[in-house]
Structures are given as structure tokens and as C-alpha cells.
Design a protein around this motif. Structure first.
Motif, PDB file in Angstrom:
ATOM      1  N   VAL A 145      36.894  28.148  37.451  1.00  0.00           N
ATOM      2  CA  VAL A 145      37.968  26.835  37.974  1.00  0.00           C
ATOM      3  C   VAL A 145      37.519  25.776  37.375  1.00  0.00           C
ATOM      4  N   ASP A 146      36.023  25.482  37.653  1.00  0.00           N
ATOM      5  CA  ASP A 146      35.548  24.101  37.275  1.00  0.00           C
ATOM      6  C   ASP A 146      35.608  24.033  35.810  1.00  0.00           C
ATOM      7  N   GLY A 147      35.660  25.206  34.898  1.00  0.00           N
ATOM      8  CA  GLY A 147      35.761  24.961  33.570  1.00  0.00           C
ATOM      9  C   GLY A 147      37.010  25.005  33.021  1.00  0.00           C
ATOM     10  N   GLY A 148      38.197  24.961  33.832  1.00  0.00           N
ATOM     11  CA  GLY A 148      39.491  24.585  33.480  1.00  0.00           C
ATOM     12  C   GLY A 148      40.346  25.847  33.583  1.00  0.00           C
ATOM     13  N   LEU A 149      39.746  26.657  33.970  1.00  0.00           N
ATOM     14  CA  LEU A 149      41.042  27.876  34.098  1.00  0.00           C
ATOM     15  C   LEU A 149      41.656  27.394  35.574  1.00  0.00           C
ATOM     16  N   THR A 150      42.938  28.012  35.427  1.00  0.00           N
ATOM     17  CA  THR A 150      43.854  28.051  36.768  1.00  0.00           C
ATOM     18  C   THR A 150      43.536  29.170  37.801  1.00  0.00           C
ATOM     19  N   GLU A 151      43.910  29.028  38.939  1.00  0.00           N
ATOM     20  CA  GLU A 151      43.939  29.956  39.884  1.00  0.00           C
ATOM     21  C   GLU A 151      44.885  31.218  39.595  1.00  0.00           C
ATOM     22  N   ASP A 152      45.843  30.910  38.613  1.00  0.00           N
ATOM     23  CA  ASP A 152      46.779  31.793  38.118  1.00  0.00           C
ATOM     24  C   ASP A 152      45.919  32.747  37.327  1.00  0.00           C
ATOM     25  N   GLN A 153      45.400  32.125  36.471  1.00  0.00           N
ATOM     26  CA  GLN A 153      44.499  32.898  35.490  1.00  0.00           C
ATOM     27  C   GLN A 153      43.365  33.734  36.220  1.00  0.00           C
ATOM     28  N   VAL A 154      42.843  33.181  37.267  1.00  0.00           N
ATOM     29  CA  VAL A 154      41.842  34.098  37.968  1.00  0.00           C
ATOM     30  C   VAL A 154      42.661  35.131  38.551  1.00  0.00           C
ATOM     31  N   ASN A 155      43.659  35.001  39.162  1.00  0.00           N
ATOM     32  CA  ASN A 155      44.623  36.059  39.904  1.00  0.00           C
ATOM     33  C   ASN A 155      44.874  36.968  39.010  1.00  0.00           C
ATOM     34  N   ASP A 156      45.517  36.737  37.657  1.00  0.00           N
ATOM     35  CA  ASP A 156      45.605  37.558  36.690  1.00  0.00           C
ATOM     36  C   ASP A 156      44.710  38.571  36.164  1.00  0.00           C
ATOM     37  N   ALA A 157      43.423  37.860  36.095  1.00  0.00           N
ATOM     38  CA  ALA A 157      42.385  38.634  35.706  1.00  0.00           C
ATOM     39  C   ALA A 157      41.726  39.708  36.952  1.00  0.00           C
ATOM     40  N   ILE A 158      42.057  39.344  38.056  1.00  0.00           N
ATOM     41  CA  ILE A 158      41.632  40.144  39.080  1.00  0.00           C
ATOM     42  C   ILE A 158      42.603  41.381  39.269  1.00  0.00           C
ATOM     43  N   ARG A 159      43.927  40.973  39.144  1.00  0.00           N
ATOM     44  CA  ARG A 159      45.030  41.990  39.049  1.00  0.00           C
ATOM     45  C   ARG A 159      44.717  42.998  37.845  1.00  0.00           C
ATOM     46  N   LEU A 160      44.289  42.574  37.040  1.00  0.00           N
ATOM     47  CA  LEU A 160      43.760  43.377  35.772  1.00  0.00           C
ATOM     48  C   LEU A 160      42.694  44.417  36.118  1.00  0.00           C
ATOM     49  N   ALA A 161      41.734  43.672  36.663  1.00  0.00           N
ATOM     50  CA  ALA A 161      40.590  44.501  37.088  1.00  0.00           C
ATOM     51  C   ALA A 161      40.879  45.666  38.066  1.00  0.00           C
ATOM     52  N   ALA A 162      41.748  45.157  39.098  1.00  0.00           N
ATOM     53  CA  ALA A 162      42.359  46.153  40.016  1.00  0.00           C
ATOM     54  C   ALA A 162      42.918  47.392  39.402  1.00  0.00           C
ATOM     55  N   THR A 163      43.840  46.990  38.428  1.00  0.00           N
ATOM     56  CA  THR A 163      44.581  48.057  37.664  1.00  0.00           C
ATOM     57  C   THR A 163      43.704  49.011  36.870  1.00  0.00           C
ATOM     58  N   ILE A 164      42.729  48.317  36.140  1.00  0.00           N
ATOM     59  CA  ILE A 164      41.830  49.219  35.300  1.00  0.00           C
ATOM     60  C   ILE A 164      40.906  50.099  36.327  1.00  0.00           C
ATOM     61  N   GLN A 165      40.549  49.546  37.358  1.00  0.00           N
ATOM     62  CA  GLN A 165      39.950  50.534  38.273  1.00  0.00           C
ATOM     63  C   GLN A 165      40.717  51.773  39.057  1.00  0.00           C
ATOM     64  N   ALA A 166      42.221  51.311  39.220  1.00  0.00           N
ATOM     65  CA  ALA A 166      43.134  52.302  39.521  1.00  0.00           C
ATOM     66  C   ALA A 166      43.311  53.400  38.634  1.00  0.00           C
ATOM     67  N   ALA A 167      43.237  52.867  37.339  1.00  0.00           N
ATOM     68  CA  ALA A 167      43.340  53.718  36.150  1.00  0.00           C
ATOM     69  C   ALA A 167      42.382  54.553  35.902  1.00  0.00           C
ATOM     70  N   ALA A 168      41.213  54.101  36.205  1.00  0.00           N
ATOM     71  CA  ALA A 168      39.985  55.058  36.034  1.00  0.00           C
ATOM     72  C   ALA A 168      40.139  56.274  37.185  1.00  0.00           C
ATOM     73  N   ILE A 169      40.505  55.959  38.308  1.00  0.00           N
ATOM     74  CA  ILE A 169      40.491  56.916  39.388  1.00  0.00           C
ATOM     75  C   ILE A 169      41.704  57.514  38.964  1.00  0.00           C
ATOM     76  N   SER A 170      42.863  57.354  38.452  1.00  0.00           N
ATOM     77  CA  SER A 170      44.122  58.189  38.278  1.00  0.00           C
ATOM     78  C   SER A 170      43.817  59.190  37.370  1.00  0.00           C
ATOM     79  N   LEU A 171      43.033  58.901  36.190  1.00  0.00           N
ATOM     80  CA  LEU A 171      42.647  59.961  35.242  1.00  0.00           C
ATOM     81  C   LEU A 171      41.859  61.016  35.503  1.00  0.00           C
ATOM     82  N   GLU A 172      41.192  60.692  36.898  1.00  0.00           N
ATOM     83  CA  GLU A 172      40.373  61.941  37.450  1.00  0.00           C
ATOM     84  C   GLU A 172      40.859  62.531  38.447  1.00  0.00           C
ATOM     85  N   LEU A 173      42.299  62.124  38.846  1.00  0.00           N
ATOM     86  CA  LEU A 173      42.886  62.919  39.991  1.00  0.00           C
ATOM     87  C   LEU A 173      43.280  64.465  39.688  1.00  0.00           C
TER      88      LEU A 173
END
Length: 176
Positions: A145-173
Motif C-alpha cells: 500500500v505504501d508502494g502505491g497499490l490500492t486496497e482493491d488490488q490487495v483485496n483482489d490478490a487475496i481473493r485470488l489466493a483464497a481461490t487457488i487454495q480452494a482449487a488445490a483442495i477441490s482437486l483432491e476431493l
């Protein structure tokens, strides 16, 4: 067909929301640029240790970004595997005596990423969110954030991280 498209086809119907979310978080509606999006996706995929996911994301990251982004994403996954354990311990144990001790862990890549400091820190932030390290999350979020990214960008990065984690688990179901 892209690696992600093939991966989405492998996710079972019980996790169809994850298939849809993969498309959404990697699609055009993200506030992240291509390098940020693929760097976060690859760093998080590597952190899940799910081989099919890593292979699919790596394939697309190589096509959609640069070798430097791929390099930094993999370096971020490796560094956060170490740092998140160490700093999560220091936080959770709650003793100032551990906080006063030097880490003595090499982290040179944090200072000299192949891409740029803010994007590398964003990759580290996303992996830290997956690994649940509060101190690392707070530290990396402040830098991006101090480097110029917005909270929307941070939020999108964490949404992406959460979805990647869910995809990993889903592939093992198991198949129902």
C-alpha cells in the motif's frame, strides 16, 4: 486450451463454485495487472504443493507474464514457507524474549527481486495469507500500500489466493 481451463475441467461438480471463481479471479475484471495476477497465482499454487495446480498455473504464467515474474513468484513461495513459520511462531508464543532474538534467516531476494519490490511483496502477502501469518500479512500489506497499490488490488490478490487454495483442495476431493 489453457492450463487453467484444463484444471477447471478436473475440478469435481461438488466444487463447481471454485471452477467459476477461478475464471472470475483470473479474468478481465481484476484490478491486478497481468504480472501481478500471474505472480500471485503461481506463488500461491506453489505454496499449496498440489502438482496439477502448480503445472497448470505455471503453464499459463509462462505464457501470460515474463520469466522474471515466474522467478519471483517461485522465490516468494519458498521464502514465505520459511518466514511464515518463523514469524508466526514468534507472534503466537507471545514472549518478548523471542522477538528480541535475530532471525538469522537469509532473505536477500526480498531486497533484490527480479521484477519490482511492490509486486514481489504482493506475491509474499498472498502466500502469507494462505499460511496464516499475521505479522507477515501486516508487514507485506503495509509495503504494497505504501508502494502505491490500492486496497482493491490487495483485496483482489487475496481473493485470488483464497481461490487457488480452494482449487488445490477441490482437486483432491474424493469422487462422490
Amino acid at each position: 486450451m489453457t492450463g487453467i481451463e484444463r484444471l477447471r475441467d478436473a475440478i469435481p461438480d461438488v466444487a463447481r463454485d471454485i471452477r467459476l471463481n477461478l475464471e472470475a479471479v483470473l479474468g478481465a475484471g481484476s484490478s491486478l495487472g497481468p504480472a501481478q495476477k500471474w505472480g500471485v497465482a503461481l506463488a500461491c499454487a506453489a505454496s499449496t504443493r498440489q502438482p496439477a495446480l502448480i503445472e497448470a498455473v505455471l503453464e499459463d504464467a509462462k505464457r501470460e507474464s515474463t520469466p522474471e515474474v515466474v522467478d519471483d513468484a517461485l522465490a516468494a513461495a519458498a521464502l514465505m514457507a520459511m518466514n511464515n513459520v518463523y514469524y508466526r511462531f514468534r507472534h503466537m508464543v507471545g514472549k518478548p524474549s523471542y522477538t528480541d532474538k535475530p532471525a538469522r534467516l537469509r532473505m536477500n531476494r526480498l531486497g533484490k527481486p527480479a521484477t519490482n519490490k511492490v509486486d514481489f511483496e504482493l506475491f509474499c502477502l498472498a502466500v502469507s495469507a494462505l499460511n496464516g501469518c499475521e505479522l507477515c500479512i501486516q508487514s507485506h500489506e503495509k509495503v504494497v500500500v505504501d508502494g502505491g497499490l490500492t486496497e482493491d488490488q490487495v483485496n483482489d490478490a487475496i481473493r485470488l489466493a483464497a481461490t487457488i487454495q480452494a482449487a488445490a483442495i477441490s482437486l483432491e476431493l474424493p469422487k462422490p
